[in-house]
Motif scaffolding. Structure first.
Motif, PDB file in Angstrom:
ATOM      1  N   MET A 179       0.849  -1.198   0.000  1.00 20.45           N
ATOM      2  CA  MET A 179       0.000   0.000   0.000  1.00 20.45           C
ATOM      3  C   MET A 179       0.879   1.240   0.000  1.00 20.45           C
ATOM      4  N   ASP A 180       0.611   2.187  -0.883  1.00 23.68           N
ATOM      5  CA  ASP A 180       1.402   3.407  -0.976  1.00 23.68           C
ATOM      6  C   ASP A 180       0.795   4.461  -0.048  1.00 23.68           C
ATOM      7  N   TRP A 181       1.377   4.586   1.149  1.00 25.49           N
ATOM      8  CA  TRP A 181       0.826   5.508   2.144  1.00 25.49           C
ATOM      9  C   TRP A 181       1.038   6.966   1.762  1.00 25.49           C
ATOM     10  N   LEU A 182       2.089   7.258   1.016  1.00 26.56           N
ATOM     11  CA  LEU A 182       2.303   8.634   0.567  1.00 26.56           C
ATOM     12  C   LEU A 182       1.231   9.041  -0.433  1.00 26.56           C
ATOM     13  N   GLU A 183       0.909   8.131  -1.348  1.00 28.47           N
ATOM     14  CA  GLU A 183      -0.140   8.436  -2.324  1.00 28.47           C
ATOM     15  C   GLU A 183      -1.486   8.607  -1.620  1.00 28.47           C
ATOM     16  N   ARG A 184      -1.758   7.752  -0.642  1.00 26.82           N
ATOM     17  CA  ARG A 184      -3.013   7.867   0.104  1.00 26.82           C
ATOM     18  C   ARG A 184      -3.060   9.198   0.869  1.00 26.82           C
ATOM     19  N   THR A 185      -1.926   9.597   1.429  1.00 31.73           N
ATOM     20  CA  THR A 185      -1.851  10.875   2.138  1.00 31.73           C
ATOM     21  C   THR A 185      -2.131  12.038   1.200  1.00 31.73           C
ATOM     22  N   ALA A 186      -1.561  11.971   0.014  1.00 30.14           N
ATOM     23  CA  ALA A 186      -1.725  13.054  -0.957  1.00 30.14           C
ATOM     24  C   ALA A 186      -3.152  13.162  -1.476  1.00 30.14           C
ATOM     25  N   LYS A 187      -3.910  12.070  -1.373  1.00 31.86           N
ATOM     26  CA  LYS A 187      -5.256  12.048  -1.947  1.00 31.86           C
ATOM     27  C   LYS A 187      -6.349  12.054  -0.877  1.00 31.86           C
ATOM     28  N   LEU A 188      -6.051  12.596   0.298  1.00 26.42           N
ATOM     29  CA  LEU A 188      -7.082  12.702   1.323  1.00 26.42           C
ATOM     30  C   LEU A 188      -8.312  13.400   0.754  1.00 26.42           C
ATOM     31  N   ARG A 189      -9.478  12.832   1.008  1.00 22.61           N
ATOM     32  CA  ARG A 189     -10.714  13.451   0.541  1.00 22.61           C
ATOM     33  C   ARG A 189     -11.071  14.612   1.472  1.00 22.61           C
ATOM     34  N   GLN A 190     -11.216  15.794   0.893  1.00 21.22           N
ATOM     35  CA  GLN A 190     -11.510  16.969   1.676  1.00 21.22           C
ATOM     36  C   GLN A 190     -12.664  17.731   1.055  1.00 21.22           C
ATOM     37  N   TRP A 191     -13.405  18.398   1.919  1.00 18.66           N
ATOM     38  CA  TRP A 191     -14.494  19.252   1.441  1.00 18.66           C
ATOM     39  C   TRP A 191     -13.903  20.408   0.670  1.00 18.66           C
ATOM     40  N   THR A 192     -14.392  20.636  -0.537  1.00 20.84           N
ATOM     41  CA  THR A 192     -13.867  21.729  -1.353  1.00 20.84           C
ATOM     42  C   THR A 192     -15.005  22.493  -2.005  1.00 20.84           C
ATOM     43  N   ARG A 193     -14.790  23.806  -2.112  1.00 19.72           N
ATOM     44  CA  ARG A 193     -15.728  24.649  -2.843  1.00 19.72           C
ATOM     45  C   ARG A 193     -15.025  25.959  -3.144  1.00 19.72           C
ATOM     46  N   SER A 194     -14.844  26.238  -4.419  1.00 20.52           N
ATOM     47  CA  SER A 194     -14.246  27.495  -4.870  1.00 20.52           C
ATOM     48  C   SER A 194     -12.897  27.767  -4.198  1.00 20.52           C
ATOM     49  N   GLY A 195     -12.061  26.721  -4.098  1.00 23.05           N
ATOM     50  CA  GLY A 195     -10.731  26.914  -3.536  1.00 23.05           C
ATOM     51  C   GLY A 195     -10.686  27.073  -2.038  1.00 23.05           C
ATOM     52  N   THR A 196     -11.777  26.753  -1.336  1.00 26.35           N
ATOM     53  CA  THR A 196     -11.814  26.892   0.112  1.00 26.35           C
ATOM     54  C   THR A 196     -10.825  25.942   0.774  1.00 26.35           C
ATOM     55  N   ARG A 197     -10.088  26.440   1.749  1.00 21.21           N
ATOM     56  CA  ARG A 197      -9.164  25.594   2.497  1.00 21.21           C
ATOM     57  C   ARG A 197      -9.934  24.722   3.482  1.00 21.21           C
ATOM     58  N   ALA A 198      -9.532  23.463   3.564  1.00 21.31           N
ATOM     59  CA  ALA A 198     -10.152  22.550   4.532  1.00 21.31           C
ATOM     60  C   ALA A 198      -9.069  21.623   5.079  1.00 21.31           C
ATOM     61  N   PRO A 199      -8.167  22.150   5.917  1.00 20.74           N
ATOM     62  CA  PRO A 199      -7.043  21.339   6.406  1.00 20.74           C
ATOM     63  C   PRO A 199      -7.383  20.516   7.645  1.00 20.74           C
ATOM     64  N   HIS A 200      -8.654  20.185   7.855  1.00 24.06           N
ATOM     65  CA  HIS A 200      -9.077  19.480   9.057  1.00 24.06           C
ATOM     66  C   HIS A 200      -8.393  18.115   9.182  1.00 24.06           C
ATOM     67  N   LYS A 201      -8.482  17.298   8.139  1.00 19.34           N
ATOM     68  CA  LYS A 201      -7.871  15.973   8.185  1.00 19.34           C
ATOM     69  C   LYS A 201      -6.349  16.043   8.274  1.00 19.34           C
ATOM     70  N   PRO A 202      -5.676  16.885   7.478  1.00 19.34           N
ATOM     71  CA  PRO A 202      -4.221  16.996   7.630  1.00 19.34           C
ATOM     72  C   PRO A 202      -3.785  17.383   9.038  1.00 19.34           C
ATOM     73  N   LEU A 203      -4.523  18.294   9.682  1.00 18.91           N
ATOM     74  CA  LEU A 203      -4.155  18.697  11.040  1.00 18.91           C
ATOM     75  C   LEU A 203      -4.334  17.537  12.027  1.00 18.91           C
ATOM     76  N   LEU A 204      -5.427  16.780  11.891  1.00 19.52           N
ATOM     77  CA  LEU A 204      -5.625  15.632  12.770  1.00 19.52           C
ATOM     78  C   LEU A 204      -4.539  14.587  12.533  1.00 19.52           C
ATOM     79  N   LEU A 205      -4.175  14.348  11.279  1.00 21.73           N
ATOM     80  CA  LEU A 205      -3.133  13.370  10.979  1.00 21.73           C
ATOM     81  C   LEU A 205      -1.788  13.800  11.557  1.00 21.73           C
ATOM     82  N   LEU A 206      -1.443  15.077  11.403  1.00 23.03           N
ATOM     83  CA  LEU A 206      -0.185  15.571  11.973  1.00 23.03           C
ATOM     84  C   LEU A 206      -0.183  15.396  13.494  1.00 23.03           C
ATOM     85  N   TYR A 207      -1.311  15.708  14.117  1.00 23.16           N
ATOM     86  CA  TYR A 207      -1.429  15.548  15.564  1.00 23.16           C
ATOM     87  C   TYR A 207      -1.263  14.074  15.949  1.00 23.16           C
TER      88      TYR A 207
END
Length: 293
Positions: free
Chosen positions: A1-29
């Motif tokens: 399993m390619d964990w880097l590819e999975r990390t890069a493709k986290l599904r995030q809520w998006t709309r008109s370029g809105t930032r949604a770093p919720h999952k990345p912040l939880l993962l870093l934590y």
């Protein structure tokens, strides 16, 4: 399993370029806590305040809840949740996560991979930082989540990374004649500028181009405050200062509060000023609260 590819493709809520770093912040934590204790579970009620602080400080201007990533990160295969009733998340409601004793931790397969390959943790963390946050915030964000990383290497962490244009820094600093566009600072040691940086207005991590029309020459202090949403620039190219900023010392008033309404210094004639669409992105996605009058 390619964990880097999975990390890069986290599904995030998006709309008109809105930032949604919720999952990345939880993962870093979670990676920071894994470094501390690889077997610990993170009880939602115990870490909720930590996650809320991270979202407030490093997330988008609009208010959000840490319950969202705690529940939804499960769908990306990198996180698991258990409750007093067994395996599985009770939903994204704060009350449900609290009352069911919900705990979360990295998925079993990911924990096993991190144990087999110690360098994987650092590679995942750096990929999350590169894809979701500007470089000026990487160091303090690692401190905030308790991550201990080795000095960054120049190697490519994943094939999904865009290549930065190394010529941008020189082009931006030249356009602004080696002066901070906010305060005019122009320090040098001999002929070498010190404490001056090329800031992306529309963050590179969110598709902002390496281009003079998306750059500002800023001193280190004002670059950090710009990326934290304390400072901004309006469509008339005047400095914005957030009403949320509080500083009572003469230094805070002089170096931050007094900038409100001040016109940008530069760029020099013939150089392109920051494009309106990049200013609009920063104002909506990074700048916190309302500007001071």
């Amino acid at each position: 399993m390619d964990w880097l590819e999975r990390t890069a493709k986290l599904r995030q809520w998006t709309r008109s370029g809105t930032r949604a770093p919720h999952k990345p912040l939880l993962l870093l934590y979670a990676l920071g806590r894994f470094q501390e204790d690889a077997d610990s579970r993170l009880r939602y009620s115990s870490i909720e305040q930590d996650l809320q602080r991270l979202l407030t400080e490093y997330g988008p201007p609009n208010r959000t809840t840490p319950a969202y990533p705690f529940h939804h990160l499960v769908s990306d295969g990198m996180w698991e949740v258990r409750t007093d009733h067994g395996h599985g998340s009770p939903g994204s409601g704060v009350g449900d996560l609290r009352t069911t004793g919900a705990t979360g931790r990295l998925a079993p397969e990911l924990r096993a991979a991190l144990r087999r390959e110690p360098q994987l943790l650092e590679r995942i963390a750096r990929l999350l930082l590169d894809l979701h946050f500007p470089p000026s915030l990487h160091g303090e964000l690692c401190e905030a989540v308790g991550l201990d990383l080795e000095p960054a290497q120049a190697e490519q962490l994943s094939a999904v990374r865009r290549q930065r244009d190394r010529r941008m820094r020189e082009a931006v600093l030249t356009a602004y004649e080696y002066r901070c566009a906010f305060c005019g600072y122009d320090g040098r040691i001999g002929t070498v500028p010190v404490g001056l940086e090329a800031a992306h207005v529309h963050w590179w991590a969110f598709g902002g181009p390496d281009d003079v029309a998306n750059g500002l020459c800023l001193c280190s202090l004002h670059h950090k405050l710009f990326d934290k949403g304390v400072l901004g620039v309006d469509d008339g190219h005047r400095v914005l200062v957030s009403q949320r900023f509080v500083g009572h010392s003469p230094a805070a008033r002089r170096h931050v509060v007094a900038l409100s309404g001040r016109p940008l210094i530069g760029p020099q004639p013939g150089a392109r000023p920051v494009a309106a669409e990049h200013l609009a992105w920063h104002t909506s996605q990074v700048f916190h609260g309302d500007p001071r009058p």
